[in-house]
Every structure is written in C-alpha cells, then in structure tokens.
Scaffold this active site. Structure first.
Site, mmCIF file in Angstrom:
data_model
loop_
_atom_site.group_PDB
_atom_site.id
_atom_site.type_symbol
_atom_site.label_atom_id
_atom_site.label_comp_id
_atom_site.label_asym_id
_atom_site.label_seq_id
_atom_site.Cartn_x
_atom_site.Cartn_y
_atom_site.Cartn_z
ATOM 1 N N TYR A 1 -19.417 -57.530 84.392
ATOM 2 C CA TYR A 1 -18.045 -57.048 84.179
ATOM 3 C C TYR A 1 -17.427 -57.606 82.902
ATOM 4 C CZ TYR A 1 -17.557 -54.658 88.706
ATOM 5 O OH TYR A 1 -17.661 -53.768 89.764
ATOM 6 N N ASN B 1 -13.246 -51.882 96.704
ATOM 7 C CA ASN B 1 -13.267 -50.422 96.801
ATOM 8 C C ASN B 1 -14.674 -49.861 97.015
ATOM 9 O OD1 ASN B 1 -14.199 -51.003 94.271
ATOM 10 N ND2 ASN B 1 -12.568 -49.953 93.166
ATOM 11 N N HIS C 1 -19.367 -49.254 92.906
ATOM 12 C CA HIS C 1 -19.249 -49.193 91.447
ATOM 13 C C HIS C 1 -20.061 -48.002 90.962
ATOM 14 C CE1 HIS C 1 -19.513 -50.266 87.189
ATOM 15 N NE2 HIS C 1 -20.779 -49.896 87.294
ATOM 16 N N GLU D 1 -26.223 -50.755 82.097
ATOM 17 C CA GLU D 1 -26.064 -51.280 83.464
ATOM 18 C C GLU D 1 -27.361 -51.157 84.272
ATOM 19 O OE1 GLU D 1 -22.594 -49.356 85.105
ATOM 20 O OE2 GLU D 1 -21.251 -50.418 83.741
ATOM 21 N N LYS E 1 -20.716 -52.440 97.084
ATOM 22 C CA LYS E 1 -20.104 -53.759 96.889
ATOM 23 C C LYS E 1 -20.077 -54.601 98.179
ATOM 24 C CE LYS E 1 -17.132 -52.319 93.025
ATOM 25 N NZ LYS E 1 -15.742 -52.352 92.475
HETATM 26 P P1 IDP Z 1 -13.808 -48.347 88.256
HETATM 27 O O1 IDP Z 1 -14.654 -49.216 89.167
HETATM 28 O O2 IDP Z 1 -13.135 -47.233 88.989
HETATM 29 O O3 IDP Z 1 -14.574 -47.889 87.042
HETATM 30 P P2 IDP Z 1 -12.503 -50.289 86.522
HETATM 31 O O4 IDP Z 1 -11.178 -50.109 85.875
HETATM 32 O O5 IDP Z 1 -13.734 -50.212 85.648
HETATM 33 O O6 IDP Z 1 -12.599 -49.265 87.737
HETATM 34 O O7 IDP Z 1 -12.465 -51.705 87.240
HETATM 35 C C1 IDP Z 1 -13.656 -52.324 87.693
HETATM 36 C C2 IDP Z 1 -13.389 -52.889 89.062
HETATM 37 O O8 IDP Z 1 -12.405 -53.921 88.963
HETATM 38 C C3 IDP Z 1 -12.789 -51.915 90.077
HETATM 39 O O9 IDP Z 1 -13.750 -51.094 90.709
HETATM 40 C C4 IDP Z 1 -12.136 -52.858 91.072
HETATM 41 O O10 IDP Z 1 -13.086 -53.474 91.937
HETATM 42 C C5 IDP Z 1 -11.580 -53.924 90.115
HETATM 43 N N1 IDP Z 1 -10.188 -53.626 89.720
HETATM 44 C C6 IDP Z 1 -9.761 -52.694 88.846
HETATM 45 N N2 IDP Z 1 -8.418 -52.702 88.714
HETATM 46 C C7 IDP Z 1 -7.978 -53.691 89.542
HETATM 47 C C8 IDP Z 1 -6.673 -54.216 89.863
HETATM 48 O O11 IDP Z 1 -5.642 -53.764 89.347
HETATM 49 N N3 IDP Z 1 -6.641 -55.236 90.767
HETATM 50 C C9 IDP Z 1 -7.755 -55.766 91.348
HETATM 51 N N4 IDP Z 1 -8.994 -55.318 91.061
HETATM 52 C C10 IDP Z 1 -9.120 -54.283 90.179
HETATM 53 MG MG MG Z 2 -15.422 -49.020 85.473
#
Ligand code: IDP
Ligand code: MG
Length: 140
Positions: A51, A114, A117, A128, A11
């Site tokens: 997304y 984070n 992905h 994807e 990312k």
């Molecule tokens: P993942 O990437 O671990 O699969 P997902 O729930 O699919 O997590 O969420 C996609 C992305 O959205 C996350 O990697 C993160 O960048 C963002 N995200 C998820 N939850 C939050 C939140 O509570 N606040 C801000 N960004 C979030």
């Molecule tokens: Mg996810």
C-alpha cells in the site's frame, strides 16, 4: 478482446468470518477465473510495501495493521476486461455507498474492512501480481 489479469485480495475481515468461498462464488459468477490463489499471512512490512502509494494518507497505519492482522487470500483473476470487471463486482470503497449486489455491499464491514482489494489499472495489476506470485504459480 484479449484476456487481462488483475490482483485480488480477500482481506482479513472476510477470512476471519469464513466467507472466502462466498466471495469466490461472486467473482466466478461475474465471469472471472481464479488462475492463481494462495492463503498467506502478510507481515506489517509486506502490507506497507503493498500500500506504499497510500503512505501519506491518515488511514495508512491502521490499514496496514488490519491487513497483517489475520490471513488473506491473494489471487490472480483472469477474463476479458478483468480489471474493470473485478472493480465492478467489488463495488465502491465504502460498503455503505456500494451498489446492491456487489461484494463490498454484501460483505464489507466498513470503509477500511471492505472485504476485498482489486487492482485499479493494467500497470498496477502487473506490479501487484508480481508482488505475490511467481509466473509459474499462475495457471491460466
Ligand atoms: P480501493 O480499495 O477501493 O481501491 P483505495 O482508495 O485504493 O480504495 O484505498 C485502499 C484501501 O484503504 C481501501 O480498500 C480501504 O481498505 C482503505 N481505505 C480507503 N479509504 C479509507 C478511509 O477513508 N478510511 C479508512 N480506510 C480507508
Ligand atoms: Mg485502490
């Protein structure tokens, strides 16, 4: 056990800090092979399409802005159990609670930024991968 493929994205928070090589090293040490890889700058619309399942979430707009704010590295990773293996080395969504040694624990900034992905199922991995790569760009 058959080989499986998953989509990974390094990312913007990570490309901005010039740590794509460090992340690739963690992926390869975990036994994942990078069988396709390119650095792109996503448009906001491309991030929104990617997304789309999170459209209704409060973080959707900020997330799509962040994902299109700087280059990303999109990659196809291959191994036995690639989807689960990648999710394991990535660590949980929030770097603060991710396990020690995971990419998100070592490199993630916060729950949004984070660093990586990874696809969460075989069905989503196929969708994807096709979102970013033509079949001939993937060389296993
Ligand atoms: P993942 O990437 O671990 O699969 P997902 O729930 O699919 O997590 O969420 C996609 C992305 O959205 C996350 O990697 C993160 O960048 C963002 N995200 C998820 N939850 C939050 C939140 O509570 N606040 C801000 N960004 C979030
Ligand atoms: Mg996810």
């Amino acid at each position: 056990m058959p080989l499986e493929r998953t989509l990974s994205i390094i990312k913007p928070d990570a490309t901005k800090r010039n740590i794509t090589g460090k992340i690739n090293a963690k992926l390869e040490e975990a036994g994942l092979r990078i069988v396709a890889q390119k650095r792109i700058r996503m448009t906001k619309a491309q991030a929104e399409g990617f997304y789309a399942v999170h459209e209704a979430r409060p973080f959707f707009n900020d997330l799509c802005n962040a994902m299109s704010s700087a280059p990303v590295v999109v990659q196809v990773l291959e191994s036995e159990n690639a989807i689960a293996k990648n999710r394991e080395i990535m660590g949980s969504t929030n770097p603060a609670t991710a396990d020690a040694g995971t990419i998100r624990k070592e490199f993630g900034v916060n729950i949004q930024d984070n660093s990586v992905h990874g696809s969460d199922s075989l069905e989503n991995a196929k969708i994807e991968i096709a979102y970013f790569f033509r079949p001939e760009e993937i060389v296993g």
